[in-house]
Design a protein around this motif. Structure first.
Motif, PDB file in Angstrom:
ATOM      1  N   VAL A 374       0.815  -1.285   0.073  1.00 49.97           N
ATOM      2  CA  VAL A 374      -0.031  -0.067   0.113  1.00 49.97           C
ATOM      3  C   VAL A 374       0.958   1.085   0.047  1.00 49.97           C
ATOM      4  CG1 VAL A 374      -1.590   1.373   1.325  1.00 49.97           C
ATOM      5  CG2 VAL A 374      -1.970  -1.151   1.122  1.00 49.97           C
ATOM      6  N   THR A 385       1.520   6.542  -1.966  1.00 55.07           N
ATOM      7  CA  THR A 385       0.793   5.273  -2.117  1.00 55.07           C
ATOM      8  C   THR A 385       0.048   5.401  -3.708  1.00 55.07           C
ATOM      9  OG1 THR A 385      -1.190   4.095  -1.482  1.00 55.07           O
ATOM     10  CG2 THR A 385      -1.229   6.668  -1.318  1.00 55.07           C
ATOM     11  N   GLU A 391      -7.176   3.989   3.094  1.00 59.45           N
ATOM     12  CA  GLU A 391      -6.145   2.937   3.074  1.00 59.45           C
ATOM     13  C   GLU A 391      -7.281   1.551   3.694  1.00 59.45           C
ATOM     14  OE1 GLU A 391      -4.417   2.844   7.452  1.00 59.45           O
ATOM     15  OE2 GLU A 391      -3.144   3.683   6.178  1.00 59.45           O
TER      16      GLU A 391
END
Length: 461
Positions: A374, A385, A391
């Motif tokens: 990630v 990212t 996330e």
């Protein structure tokens, strides 16, 4: 019994070498506790915050950004141990990305920002006795990080835990250190004064401090906020984010009705009958990231004018003297939070920032996301990212994944790919093979009493 208990606690602190200002601050909070203060902030006394400025909309000049950053110091709270994850030693020494620890990455971020803006940008840690040696060893590997005349760290204060039944200082023969506790991160202000660090920074021409937790690698010194602080003479700035469901139990900012000041209300300050309002993210929309900006001259004036006692709201933390032994004596820890100083500085402000500036690692759930694909780490220590949206939400079974050694044993080839994941929940004893990929919303379960192994190269959807 109160005066006897207070005198015993003062004598214990004095014998341990505590600074006079630390003893005065402890005395202030002891007397608040004795008089019945629990530090609660009723919902009826506050109202939600209105419009706040957003970091992306701060209109600052590039030259002003560099000038303000040249007068800024970075302070990292680094007193914590990794005990919740079964780790001994400083939590910040834990490898979190590409074999690098929090402190390695922080050092690279500082050095990278110095090069980019040609500014001194000192780094100073607030350590505990247990984190000092190892943390300074790690930072010592980076040439040029230390600045002549300034310390790389100062120590947080310690105070006695108090027996809940009579408010005398606790003793615990099996481990005498457990009879002591830090006074919460609100102690930062007291420790800056007691250690002489505040005076040293001001003597070297530093005007602002950017303060954050060492386990939050998104907390880098943004020159736009430094310039905004300087241009508008903001004495105290707090970075806030929009609350989501996962933030319902985190401290939120609000406006105090009596004087219109911004305040911070943490979960420990909420009465039971107000819990529903506290957790209502549509009502109280902004939470404290614990990324703070402070005018050091204004701080020095406040501390001098109040005999070192800022008067932060009290937090009464009830525990057992040995946290791992529920049968050990019940104690009270007197604490304050540094974010609550927002109500102490007249003219305090809050600024909305993106979630990218708030990446704390509190559990192995957070650690898995950070170690995964990630995030990528560049040479300057910045995390980037390719993941779209928030996330991934990770929820690992605490029975098998809470302790770091157990967690790592179940990811022997490293974390799965999470860059295309929205959610990963694991129930039971599951081990992951090499090159496992998680796509979308995935829940993995293991049969009761058995270990399930996800084969190499598996794509989980």
């Amino acid at each position: 019994m109160g005066e006897v208990g207070l005198r015993q606690a003062q004598e214990k602190m004095r014998a341990a070498g505590a600074a006079d200002v630390a003893i005065r601050v402890f005395t202030h909070y002891y007397r608040l506790l004795e008089s019945g203060h629990q530090g609660k902030i009723p919902e009826d006394d506050i109202e939600p915050v209105g419009d706040l400025p957003h970091l992306d909309h701060l209109d600052t000049d590039p030259d002003a950004r560099r000038a303000a950053l040249a007068e800024t110091v970075v302070i990292k709270l680094n007193g914590g141990l990794g005990t919740s994850m079964g780790v001994t030693g400083p939590k910040s020494a834990l490898p979190v990305k590409d074999g690098l620890s929090f402190l390695d990455i922080i050092a690279r971020q500082i050095l990278g920002t110095r090069r980019a803006y040609d500014v001194p940008l000192p780094l100073v840690l607030m350590n505990s006795f247990r984190t000092k040696t190892e943390s300074l060893r790690i930072l010592g590997e980076y040439d040029g990080l230390a600045i002549d005349g300034l310390p790389l760290d100062f120590l947080q204060n310690m105070e006695p835990k108090l027996l809940a039944d009579d408010l005398t200082p606790a003793e615990w023969e099996p481990d005498p250190e457990l009879a002591w506790c830090p006074p919460g991160h609100g102690d930062l202000f007291t420790a800056l004064v007691a250690s002489g660090t505040l005076d040293a920074l001001r003597e070297h021409g530093f005007r602002h401090a950017f303060i954050s937790n060492a386990d939050n690698l998104g907390a880098t010194p943004d020159p736009r906020i430094a310039a905004w602080m300087a241009e508008h003479s903001v004495p105290f700035g707090m970075e806030v984010c929009r609350r989501t469901r996962s933030d319902r139990k985190g401290g939120h900012v609000a406006v105090r009705k009596s004087d219109g000041r911004l305040i911070l209300r943490d979960s420990a300050q909420v009465a039971d009958e107000d819990t529903q309002y506290f957790q209502d993210i549509s009502r109280h929309k902004m939470f404290n990231t614990n990324n703070l900006w402070i005018d050091l001259d204004r701080l020095a004036d406040l501390m001098a004018g109040h005999d070192g006692i800022l008067g932060l709201p009290i937090m009464v933390n009830r525990k057992t003297v040995d946290p791992a032994d529920p049968s050990s004596p019940k104690v009270i820890q007197l604490e304050t939070g540094m974010g609550t100083a927002i109500e102490t500085f007249e003219g305090s402000q809050a600024v909305i920032v993106d979630r990218s500036r708030f990446k704390p690692v509190k559990t192995t759930n957070d650690l898995l996301v950070l170690r995964s694909d990630v995030y990528e780490l560049d040479e300057a220590g910045e995390l980037t990212t390719k993941h779209e949206g928030d996330e991934p939400y990770v929820d690992l079974d605490p029975e098998y994944f809470r302790i770091l050694a157990d967690f790592e044993a179940r990811f022997p080839a490293g974390p799965p790919s999470l860059v295309a994941a929205d959610r990963l929940a694991v129930r039971g004893d599951v081990a992951f093979g090499k090159d496992v990929t998680v796509v979308g919303d995935v829940e993995v379960t293991a049969p009761a009493g058995e270990r399930r192994v996800i084969p190499d190269g598996t794509e989980l959807r």
